[in-house]
Each structure stands twice: as C-alpha cells, then as structure tokens.
Scaffold this motif. Structure first.
Motif, short mmCIF file in Angstrom:
data_model
loop_
_atom_site.label_atom_id
_atom_site.label_comp_id
_atom_site.label_asym_id
_atom_site.label_seq_id
_atom_site.Cartn_x
_atom_site.Cartn_y
_atom_site.Cartn_z
N ALA A 274 7.99 -0.57 6.71
CA ALA A 274 7.48 0.67 6.11
C ALA A 274 8.68 1.47 5.62
O ALA A 274 9.64 1.67 6.37
CB ALA A 274 6.67 1.46 7.12
N LEU B 172 -1.35 0.58 8.15
CA LEU B 172 -0.87 1.88 7.71
C LEU B 172 -0.89 2.89 8.86
O LEU B 172 0.01 3.73 8.97
CB LEU B 172 -1.72 2.39 6.54
CG LEU B 172 -1.28 3.73 5.91
CD1 LEU B 172 0.18 3.66 5.48
CD2 LEU B 172 -2.16 4.07 4.73
N LEU C 35 1.09 5.59 0.35
CA LEU C 35 0.52 6.89 0.72
C LEU C 35 1.54 7.96 0.38
O LEU C 35 2.73 7.83 0.71
CB LEU C 35 0.20 6.91 2.21
CG LEU C 35 -0.38 8.21 2.79
CD1 LEU C 35 -1.33 7.88 3.95
CD2 LEU C 35 0.72 9.14 3.33
N ALA D 264 -5.10 0.06 2.46
CA ALA D 264 -4.81 0.94 3.59
C ALA D 264 -5.67 0.51 4.78
O ALA D 264 -6.89 0.44 4.67
CB ALA D 264 -5.10 2.40 3.22
N MET E 87 0.85 -1.19 0.00
CA MET E 87 0.00 0.00 0.00
C MET E 87 0.89 1.24 0.00
O MET E 87 2.00 1.22 0.55
CB MET E 87 -0.93 -0.01 1.21
CG MET E 87 -0.25 0.11 2.55
SD MET E 87 -1.31 -0.33 3.95
CE MET E 87 -1.32 -2.12 3.82
N LEU F 6 4.28 0.53 2.33
CA LEU F 6 4.24 -0.62 3.23
C LEU F 6 4.51 -1.89 2.43
O LEU F 6 3.85 -2.15 1.42
CB LEU F 6 2.88 -0.72 3.93
CG LEU F 6 2.82 -0.10 5.33
CD1 LEU F 6 3.05 1.39 5.25
CD2 LEU F 6 1.49 -0.40 5.98
N VAL G 65 -3.88 8.06 -1.36
CA VAL G 65 -3.79 6.75 -0.71
C VAL G 65 -4.27 5.70 -1.71
O VAL G 65 -5.40 5.77 -2.19
CB VAL G 65 -4.64 6.67 0.57
CG1 VAL G 65 -4.38 5.35 1.29
CG2 VAL G 65 -4.38 7.85 1.49
#
Length: 480
Positions: free
Chosen positions: A36, A90, A3, A86, A1, A54, A123
C-alpha cells in the motif's frame, strides 16, 4: 485500487498531521499480497489530498489463498477483480497505513483529531449488490453520496452496466477518525468477499469500530451479516450486543410529510441534503452535555454511565479537569473503556477520566466533592421503592453542586402508535412519570436537600402531551 481523501480545512495540510504521513514523500507499507502506497497528489494550504494506492500481486494472492484444490476454472485464481476492487484488502491497508489516525490520536496536534473537517472521499472502484447500496450505507451517516456506474464494455452498450462503481463521498463536518472507521467497516460489506478467516476477533473488531454509529444505522443487520460472512455463531451475538447498546426505548414517530410548497421551492431544491436526525437518546446526551458546558464545572460525575456516550462528550470539554463514570455493570464499563480507547489515550487525557463499578443505592465516598453529576435515563430503571436510597446517596451524601436528571415523559407515549396503553417504552423500565409526577418528585427532592430545581423539556414537543423526555436541573443553594 485507489482511495483519495481531500479537505479544504485551513490550513489543508493539517491532513498530513492527522494521517501521520508527510506530504513531501511517498510512504509504503506491506500488506497481504502486495503493498500500500501513500502519497499526496496535492498539498497546499487551500486544499490537500492524500491518496492510498494498493498494488496487489495476483500471484502473491494465490500463494496465500486457501480453498479446495481445483476450485473454480483454471485461470480464476489469477484472473479476477481482487487487484483493483475496494475490499477487505483496502480495510487492512487503511488500518496499517492510517492506524494512528483511525484511533483518533495526533502527537504533534493533540486537539486536531477532535475537529470536524470538510472531507471528500473517492474510491475507485467498489463492488456492490446494486448502485443504491452505497447510498443506503453511507447516507445515514451524513454523507452526500454520488455513484458513477461502469459499463461492462464501452464498445458494447447493449450489455449494460457492470457491478462496479466509483464512489464519491462528501461530508461538510466530520472527524477524520470517523471517516476512516466508516470506510474500514463498510467497504468490505459492499464487496462481501473477505480474504481472511472470520472468527470472534472479527466480531469484536466490528463492535469496536462500529460501536459509536452502527447500533443506530438502519442497515445494521445487513452490515453485521455481511461483515461476519453470515456466520450465525458470530452474527447473532453481535446483533444482540448492538441492539442492547442503543439504550433507546422506541424509535421516534415519523416526521410529518413535507408540504408541496417546500417541494417545489427552487431554494429548497438547491439546498444541501439535511444532516440525519439525531436519535432521542443522542438529543438527551447533547442537551445534558450543553447544560454542563454552560455551567463550566471542573469535576463531573456520570452516574449510570453505561457504555460511555456522555463521557465521550464530556471529554471534549477542556475546562473539565476530572470525570468519573460509575455503573453497576462491569460489562458496560468494559465496553466504555473499549469505545473510549482508554488504553490508547495520551497520559494527560487518561488522567482526566476514571471508570468505577458501584451502585447508586449505597453510600460511596468516591462520589463526594464534584461540581456536577448527571443521571441520564437512570431513575426509571429502579424500583420506585429504591428511589429514596438513590436520593440519599446523590443529594444527601455525595451532594454535588449541580445534578442533572432525565427521564421519559409518560404522557408523550400516546404518540407511539406501536405502544399499547399502559406499557412502557423499554422492557427494563420500572415506571414512567407524567410531567406533573416528575415535577412533584423533583420539587420534593430539592426541598428536602437544599437545592433549587429547574425543569426543561427535551425533544420536540407535541401540544397537550409535552416533549418525549424531561430534565430536572438541580442547583445546590449557596447556604447549603
């Protein structure tokens, strides 16, 4: 994921100072089930973007997973959406990677966290009950929200869209700390599948991270229930504390509908979405804070400080050298300390603020020697017979150079359709004054103690009824 957070603030590379992450190198932190990674796809003075990626290990997730043996079908533990959607993973990564920024501190640029920046967030991807829910959660906080849907299978358009979306958020002026906090709370709410046990600590975490905005969010019940996994043992007390902390009597009446001309106007249609309307309580606080700012005092009292909302605004006024907040409720003071992050304040900032427990009905030497004092929506919570004692403490003994007193305007109550005649806006109000009654009280106080007084309306006025609240500004006469 993935962001990303971008800004065009000048210089845009200030984002690196705020996040405590150097744009010139990759940085990684360990989280449950993986890692992360923080890196910067772009970092110039004009535009800077920080990315949080991630990398979750499906096998690692299963090793740390609870649940009954044989739960689900044979591959469900390994083949699912957890590695790319997410979720609470996260949120944990945000806390670990950007914890200092989320707490609003910056060692190298101490004033920078308080600045409102133009920020854009993407996101990919979020899970949600429907495409409208990201808007319902983020738009009340002032964001411009765009949601891009994802098909179940691009080769099979008749199957329709999936329940996964790419979320784009934009705000023209907000602290980075607030953006991180909103994401921290709301992304797991959208996903609704936390990877760790929910207990009282989670409830406290929600109240801590959401305390400044969640009480007035129109979806606060939905947010609280999903964040705490529908556990009534924690949901009900948390909602009660959120409702208590609003310090609001009644919601403001609905605004009149927009006329047809403004709807059809191409200028209006092209204009950005308006900022959410401030609550009446926040309007009062900001108006009093502005009055104090224009006065420029060095020492300020917040009498009946509650959970510290006015204190927060006063701390942003750098000309104020010392602020003292006093409240009769130990619980309210504890929440103020938590919401203001007293334990995490830099030493110089911490030295500017003290919180003390005390009553405004008894002489207190600690209240002497201040340039200004504020009583925001305090007097109406006292029995009328006790106002003389408060008057003696504030205007006779403490005698600050300026005093700001706000209280509801009873005449305006007619505007509230749900309020029966003769009832007060709040269950704890002992009285509510008309404009003439408040003016008579303020004039009498000023005359008895050597002050001049100025009356100010607070909020939008209605013809014949005045504004919803009223403010008296007392200035001590020079001779006194």
């Amino acid at each position: 994921m993935l962001l990303t957070i971008s800004t065009t603030h000048q210089p845009a590379t200030d984002l690196g100072y705020l996040l405590h992450k150097n744009p010139a190198r990759l940085q990684s932190v360990e989280i449950t089930g993986g890692q992360a990674h923080v890196f910067y796809p772009e970092a110039s003075t004009e535009r800077c973007t920080a990315a949080l990626l991630l990398d979750l290990d499906p096998i690692g997730l299963v090793r740390g997973r609870g649940g009954a043996p044989g739960e689900g079908f044979s591959l469900q533990e390994y083949v699912n959406d957890r590695p790319y959607v997410a979720s609470s993973f996260l949120s944990v990564a945000l806390s670990k990677a950007f914890g200092t920024a989320m707490n609003g501190t910056c060692k190298d640029r101490p004033a920078l966290p308080a600045e409102a920046l133009p920020l854009a967030v993407t996101v990919a991807v979020v899970s949600a009950p429907g495409p409208d829910w990201p808007r319902r959660l983020f738009e009340p906080l002032g964001y411009q929200v765009k949601v891009a849907t994802s098909p179940l299978d691009p080769t099979q358009p008749t199957w329709g869209d999936s329940g996964y979306y790419t979320l784009h958020l934009r705000h023209e002026g907000l602290r980075l700390q607030d953006v991180l906090t909103h994401l921290y709370v709301l992304l797991p709410v959208l996903d609704n599948d936390k990877h760790y046990y929910v207990d009282q600590n989670e409830a406290e975490k929600l109240l801590h991270r959401g305390g400044d905005w969640l009480p007035r969010h129109p979806e606060r019940s939905f947010i609280t229930r999903r964040y705490l996994r529908y556990k009534a043992l924690y949901v009900n007390p948390a909602l009660a504390r959120l409702l208590e902390s609003t310090e609001e009597e009644l919601p403001e009446p609905a605004a009149p509908e927009t006329d047809e001309a403004s709807i059809s106007s191409p200028i209006a249609a092209a204009s950005p979405a308006p900022e959410p309307k401030l609550s009446l309580h926040d309007q009062r606080l900001q108006q009093v804070a502005q009055e104090i700012y224009e006065l420029g005092p060095k020492r300020v009292l917040d009498l009946g400080c509650g959970e510290g909302k006015l204190l927060r605004l006063l701390l942003r006024q750098h000309k104020i050298e010392y602020i003292l907040g006093i409240d009769v409720s130990h619980q309210a003071l504890a929440r103020a300390a938590q919401r203001l992050h007293l334990a995490e304040m830099p030493p110089r900032q911490r030295a500017r603020l003290d919180l003390i427990q005390g009553s405004l009905l008894y002489k207190d030497e600690r209240l002497a020697g201040f340039d200004a004092a504020a009583l925001v929506e305090v007097i109406e919570h006292l029995d009328p017979s006790r106002l003389a004692a408060l008057e003696a403490v504030v205007f006779c003994q403490a005698r600050p150079a300026h005093v700001f007193v706000t209280t509801p305007n009873a005449e305006y109550n007619q505007v509230y359709e749900t309020l029966s005649a003769g009832n007060f806006r709040h269950a704890d109000h002992r009285f509510e004054w008309t404009r003439a009654e408040f003016a008579a009280w303020a004039s009498g106080v000023a005359e008895r103690h050597g002050y001049a007084v100025r009356l100010v309306s607070m909020g939008e006025e209605v013809e014949g009824l005045g504004a919803p609240s009223q403010l008296a500004v007392f200035a001590r006469n020079v001779a006194n």
